[in-house]
Design a protein around this motif. Structure first.
Motif, PDB file in Angstrom:
ATOM      1  N   TRP A  67     -18.254 -30.177  11.776  1.00  0.00           N
ATOM      2  CA  TRP A  67     -19.297 -31.197  11.616  1.00  0.00           C
ATOM      3  C   TRP A  67     -19.240 -32.214  12.749  1.00  0.00           C
ATOM      4  O   TRP A  67     -20.275 -32.644  13.265  1.00  0.00           O
ATOM      5  CB  TRP A  67     -19.140 -31.897  10.264  1.00  0.00           C
ATOM      6  N   ASN A  68     -18.027 -32.604  13.145  1.00  0.00           N
ATOM      7  CA  ASN A  68     -17.882 -33.578  14.223  1.00  0.00           C
ATOM      8  C   ASN A  68     -18.443 -33.030  15.534  1.00  0.00           C
ATOM      9  O   ASN A  68     -19.154 -33.734  16.255  1.00  0.00           O
ATOM     10  CB  ASN A  68     -16.410 -33.969  14.389  1.00  0.00           C
ATOM     11  N   GLN A  69     -18.145 -31.783  15.842  1.00  0.00           N
ATOM     12  CA  GLN A  69     -18.641 -31.194  17.093  1.00  0.00           C
ATOM     13  C   GLN A  69     -20.156 -31.033  17.077  1.00  0.00           C
ATOM     14  O   GLN A  69     -20.822 -31.277  18.074  1.00  0.00           O
ATOM     15  CB  GLN A  69     -17.953 -29.854  17.368  1.00  0.00           C
ATOM     16  N   ARG A  70     -20.708 -30.616  15.932  1.00  0.00           N
ATOM     17  CA  ARG A  70     -22.158 -30.493  15.864  1.00  0.00           C
ATOM     18  C   ARG A  70     -22.808 -31.865  16.005  1.00  0.00           C
ATOM     19  O   ARG A  70     -23.849 -32.017  16.661  1.00  0.00           O
ATOM     20  CB  ARG A  70     -22.587 -29.809  14.565  1.00  0.00           C
ATOM     21  N   ALA A  71     -22.188 -32.888  15.414  1.00  0.00           N
ATOM     22  CA  ALA A  71     -22.698 -34.251  15.551  1.00  0.00           C
ATOM     23  C   ALA A  71     -22.708 -34.684  17.010  1.00  0.00           C
ATOM     24  O   ALA A  71     -23.650 -35.338  17.472  1.00  0.00           O
ATOM     25  CB  ALA A  71     -21.848 -35.219  14.717  1.00  0.00           C
ATOM     26  N   LEU A 125     -21.696 -36.689  11.035  1.00  0.00           N
ATOM     27  CA  LEU A 125     -20.506 -37.550  11.101  1.00  0.00           C
ATOM     28  C   LEU A 125     -20.103 -38.031   9.716  1.00  0.00           C
ATOM     29  O   LEU A 125     -18.908 -38.090   9.393  1.00  0.00           O
ATOM     30  CB  LEU A 125     -20.759 -38.734  12.041  1.00  0.00           C
ATOM     31  N   ASP A 126     -21.083 -38.357   8.901  1.00  0.00           N
ATOM     32  CA  ASP A 126     -20.772 -38.769   7.533  1.00  0.00           C
ATOM     33  C   ASP A 126     -20.067 -37.644   6.779  1.00  0.00           C
ATOM     34  O   ASP A 126     -19.117 -37.883   6.037  1.00  0.00           O
ATOM     35  CB  ASP A 126     -22.039 -39.200   6.793  1.00  0.00           C
ATOM     36  N   ARG A 127     -20.507 -36.412   6.993  1.00  0.00           N
ATOM     37  CA  ARG A 127     -19.854 -35.263   6.334  1.00  0.00           C
ATOM     38  C   ARG A 127     -18.438 -35.071   6.869  1.00  0.00           C
ATOM     39  O   ARG A 127     -17.501 -34.835   6.097  1.00  0.00           O
ATOM     40  CB  ARG A 127     -20.688 -33.996   6.552  1.00  0.00           C
ATOM     41  N   ALA A 128     -18.262 -35.187   8.170  1.00  0.00           N
ATOM     42  CA  ALA A 128     -16.919 -35.052   8.754  1.00  0.00           C
ATOM     43  C   ALA A 128     -15.976 -36.096   8.153  1.00  0.00           C
ATOM     44  O   ALA A 128     -14.823 -35.791   7.818  1.00  0.00           O
ATOM     45  CB  ALA A 128     -16.980 -35.189  10.273  1.00  0.00           C
ATOM     46  N   LEU A 129     -16.473 -37.321   7.998  1.00  0.00           N
ATOM     47  CA  LEU A 129     -15.632 -38.395   7.469  1.00  0.00           C
ATOM     48  C   LEU A 129     -15.409 -38.282   5.966  1.00  0.00           C
ATOM     49  O   LEU A 129     -14.391 -38.771   5.461  1.00  0.00           O
ATOM     50  CB  LEU A 129     -16.209 -39.759   7.855  1.00  0.00           C
TER      51      LEU A 129
END
Length: 189
Positions: free
Chosen positions: A106-110, A126-130
């Motif tokens: 998720w972070n990389q896609r963000a 980013l919200d999903r990664a966090l």
């Protein structure tokens, strides 16, 4: 024979993608390892020590749950490195579909969305990664930058302060200095 081969080439990725989606193992619990690295970063006495802790954090985040996920992550990173953001986004999307509980996907896609100035999409990822890894410093700082680009300065400042609290060696720390875009209220330009 050629017909069977052609069919296998065309249909194979569909079946392998479906099979992969059911087989991604849960990401390893890296919380203790990261906690130690946060401590190292916060107690580093110089840039070299701080950078070593930061680099070690990246090695943890970039450790995918299995070989298949690692291969997709690596392809996405290679595409991003050659500025093929369409392919990078496709690979990171595949990774998030295959391993939806792996924060780095998720972070990389963000990050790709951020680079493409699609800040709303970046913020969602980013919200999903966090959600998955609340102290993911790169996602925290990325979220701060995204909020800043959306004009949500107070939120961006809070997010960046949290990221820098976890790792005081982030280059984004400069954004919090007096006169910088996220400098303390009353000290903005």
């Amino acid at each position: 024979m050629r017909l069977l081969f052609a069919l296998a080439v065309m249909v194979g990725p569909v079946f392998s993608s479906a099979a992969l989606a059911q087989e991604c193992p849960a990401p390893a619990d890296v919380s203790a390892e990261l906690e130690e690295l946060f401590d190292q970063a916060q107690n580093a006495e110089d840039f070299r020590e701080g950078q070593a802790a930061s680099d070690a954090m990246w090695k943890v985040w970039l450790r995918a749950p299995d070989d298949a996920a690692q291969a997709v992550l690596d392809r996405g990173m290679a595409a991003r490195g050659s500025f093929d953001f369409v392919e990078a986004y496709a690979q990171f999307t595949r990774l998030t579909e295959y391993c939806p509980d792996y924060a780095e996907g998720w972070n990389q896609r963000a990050y790709i969305s951020f680079l493409r100035e699609d800040y709303a999409a970046a913020l969602t990822d980013l919200d999903r990664a966090l959600e998955l890894q609340p102290r993911h410093v790169a996602a925290q700082s990325g979220r701060g930058l995204t909020l800043m680009n959306l004009g949500r300065i107070a939120e961006a400042r809070r997010q960046m302060l949290e990221a820098v609290g976890n790792n005081p060696w982030l280059s984004e720390k400069a954004l919090l200095a007096k006169g910088a875009p996220l400098g303390l209220e009353g000290e903005d330009i």
